[in-house]
Design an enzyme around this catalytic site. Structure first.
Site, PDB file in Angstrom:
ATOM      1  N   ARG A  39      23.028   2.546  37.051  1.00  0.00           N
ATOM      2  CA  ARG A  39      21.963   2.670  37.757  1.00  0.00           C
ATOM      3  C   ARG A  39      21.982   4.173  38.498  1.00  0.00           C
ATOM      4  O   ARG A  39      20.843   4.534  38.911  1.00  0.00           O
ATOM      5  CB  ARG A  39      21.828   1.349  38.745  1.00  0.00           C
ATOM      6  CG  ARG A  39      21.304   0.260  37.753  1.00  0.00           C
ATOM      7  CD  ARG A  39      21.357  -1.027  38.764  1.00  0.00           C
ATOM      8  NE  ARG A  39      20.352  -2.033  38.110  1.00  0.00           N
ATOM      9  CZ  ARG A  39      20.537  -3.286  38.400  1.00  0.00           C
ATOM     10  NH1 ARG A  39      21.342  -3.832  39.493  1.00  0.00           N
ATOM     11  NH2 ARG A  39      19.765  -4.299  37.903  1.00  0.00           N
ATOM     12  N   LYS A 207      21.320 -19.460  32.237  1.00  0.00           N
ATOM     13  CA  LYS A 207      20.364 -20.534  32.512  1.00  0.00           C
ATOM     14  C   LYS A 207      19.127 -20.546  32.012  1.00  0.00           C
ATOM     15  O   LYS A 207      18.378 -19.539  32.173  1.00  0.00           O
ATOM     16  CB  LYS A 207      20.060 -20.753  34.447  1.00  0.00           C
ATOM     17  CG  LYS A 207      21.540 -20.924  35.117  1.00  0.00           C
ATOM     18  CD  LYS A 207      21.123 -21.130  36.495  1.00  0.00           C
ATOM     19  CE  LYS A 207      22.427 -21.498  37.348  1.00  0.00           C
ATOM     20  NZ  LYS A 207      21.935 -21.569  38.726  1.00  0.00           N
ATOM     21  N   GLY A 360      20.077  -5.499  33.572  1.00  0.00           N
ATOM     22  CA  GLY A 360      20.820  -6.531  34.071  1.00  0.00           C
ATOM     23  C   GLY A 360      22.327  -6.467  33.240  1.00  0.00           C
ATOM     24  O   GLY A 360      22.777  -5.562  32.943  1.00  0.00           O
ATOM     25  N   GLY A 384      15.541  -8.922  36.449  1.00  0.00           N
ATOM     26  CA  GLY A 384      14.408  -9.779  36.693  1.00  0.00           C
ATOM     27  C   GLY A 384      13.056  -8.918  36.879  1.00  0.00           C
ATOM     28  O   GLY A 384      12.065  -9.709  36.418  1.00  0.00           O
TER      29      GLY A 384
END
Length: 403
Positions: A39, A207, A360, A384
């Site tokens: 990043r 998840k 991510g 996200g």
């Protein structure tokens, strides 16, 4: 998205002006050592353009999730040091966010200087749900760059957040999209408007609940939806398989059943998995069929037959979006699934496909596994934010730039 960009700001002229840049420096750390500087590297084009044009650059960024109060563990000191190395110049680090040290340092900047504010999440107002609290912090951020200052939004990983340094400050200063944000939006727009087919999406991670929105949104639009990682076990449970001690969201089993019924011709699940007797790099491991997972073991990667099946559909795709690893790639024993799928995406890309790695953990996996980033069409910096963009949600940090 019709917004002013960094090119517009540079055309106005920034020599002698102070420019506040919201970057995304939320990098992984091991102690005070940065383990993946991706990043930081991604921020350099915008920062160098401003420095070369003579701007006084003030950077706002966050790291981790401190509780709205200073915490040495989340200091941006390692970032300031690494950023200075990458820019080839000294990067000052303010001792506070918008306090007396930040103000004094900002006032002392000369053309081409760079000041990094301390972690904006050390100030509870940054993430406050109360508009007035965020606005009061945004006003102090704006004061750091003065009356002729400008704001450049270049942290794509946070544009889905309505936060003081992302959203509110843009309402107080002339605002522009940085090169990173502009590129991310261009790439993701290409995925949502008439993508070349076959169009394949690969989703992994832990998840199901984190990815439900994007599954609902993309399943009707894509030709193939490959599901791996920890989230696959809730789908396997929905098919009636026993998943042992594998990660399982029991409250999502019925949702997964419904998705499997509606998109049976699109969703592809693992047929074999690599299991471990414990969650550890040195765990005992075995490769088993999905209907033979031992009761006391846990699935930690997809197996070789799954990799082969997934690769067969991916190598023929013309558009690919990948978000989430296929297993616990941080443990070498359970990294083969992620690497195999990534290599299939690289093969497709080399054959002309348009491929996007959705930020991510996926981007971290690419770098951790030593895969060539330039053999993907685009490696996103925002996990996200990428998912919410593809879901069609309105992202506050982008919407505010249109005003």
């Amino acid at each position: 998205m019709s917004v002013k960009t960094l090119k517009d700001l540079l055309a106005e002229g920034v020599s002698g002006r102070a420019v506040l840049v919201r970057s995304d420096f939320n990098v992984p750390l091991d102690g005070d050592k940065i383990t993946d500087p991706g990043r930081i590297i991604a921020s350099l084009p915008t920062l160098n353009a401003l420095i070369d044009a003579g701007a006084k650059v003030v950077i706002a960024a966050h790291l981790g999730r401190p509780k709205g109060t200073p915490d040495p563990k989340y200091s941006l000191a390692p970032v300031a040091e690494r950023l200075g190395e990458e820019l080839g110049r000294n990067v000052q680090l303010a001792a506070d966010v918008v306090g007396s040290d930040a103000l004094a340092r900002a006032e002392g900047l000369t053309d081409g200087d760079v000041l990094l504010l301390e972690n904006v999440r050390f100030d509870a107002r940054e993430t406050s749900k109360v508009d007035a609290e965020r606005e009061s912090m945004a006003k102090q951020l704006a004061e750091l760059v003065g009356d002729d200052g400008a704001f450049v939004s270049d942290g794509f990983g946070v544009v889905h957040r309505k936060q003081a340094s992302v959203y509110d400050v843009a309402k107080l200063l002339p605002h522009f999209a940085g090169q990173l944000v502009e590129r991310e939006v261009d790439v993701l727009t290409k995925l949502t408007t008439d993508p070349a087919r076959p169009y394949a999406v690969v989703l992994g991670g832990s998840k199901v609940s984190d990815k439900l929105g994007v599954i609902e949104s993309l399943a009707p639009k894509v030709d193939t939806l490959v599901i791996g990682g920890g989230m696959a076990f809730t789908f396997l449970a929905a098919q009636g398989h026993s998943v042992g001690k594998s990660l399982l969201q029991e409250d999502q089993i019925d949702v997964c059943k419904d998705l499997l019924e509606r998109f049976a011709d699109v969703i592809h699940l693992p047929v074999d998995v690599v299991v471990g007797d414990t969650f550890a790099a040195d765990a005992e491991s075995d490769t088993v069929s999905v209907d033979e997972i031992p009761d006391e073991w846990m699935g930690l990667d997809i197996g070789p037959e799954s990799v082969n099946r997934f690769a067969a559909v991916l190598t023929g795709a013309k558009t690919i979006f990948w978000n989430g690893p296929m297993g616990v790639f941080e443990f070498p024993k359970f990294a083969a699934g992620t690497k195999g799928v990534a290599e299939a995406i690289i093969t497709a890309t080399d054959n002309g496909a348009f491929s996007v790695v959705g930020g991510g953990d996926s981007a971290a996996a690419v770098r951790t596994l030593g895969l060539p980033e330039n053999h993907f069409s685009h490696v996103s910096t925002g996990g996200g934010a990428s998912l919410e963009f593809l879901e069609g949600k309105e992202l506050p940090g982008l919407k505010v730039l249109e005003d």
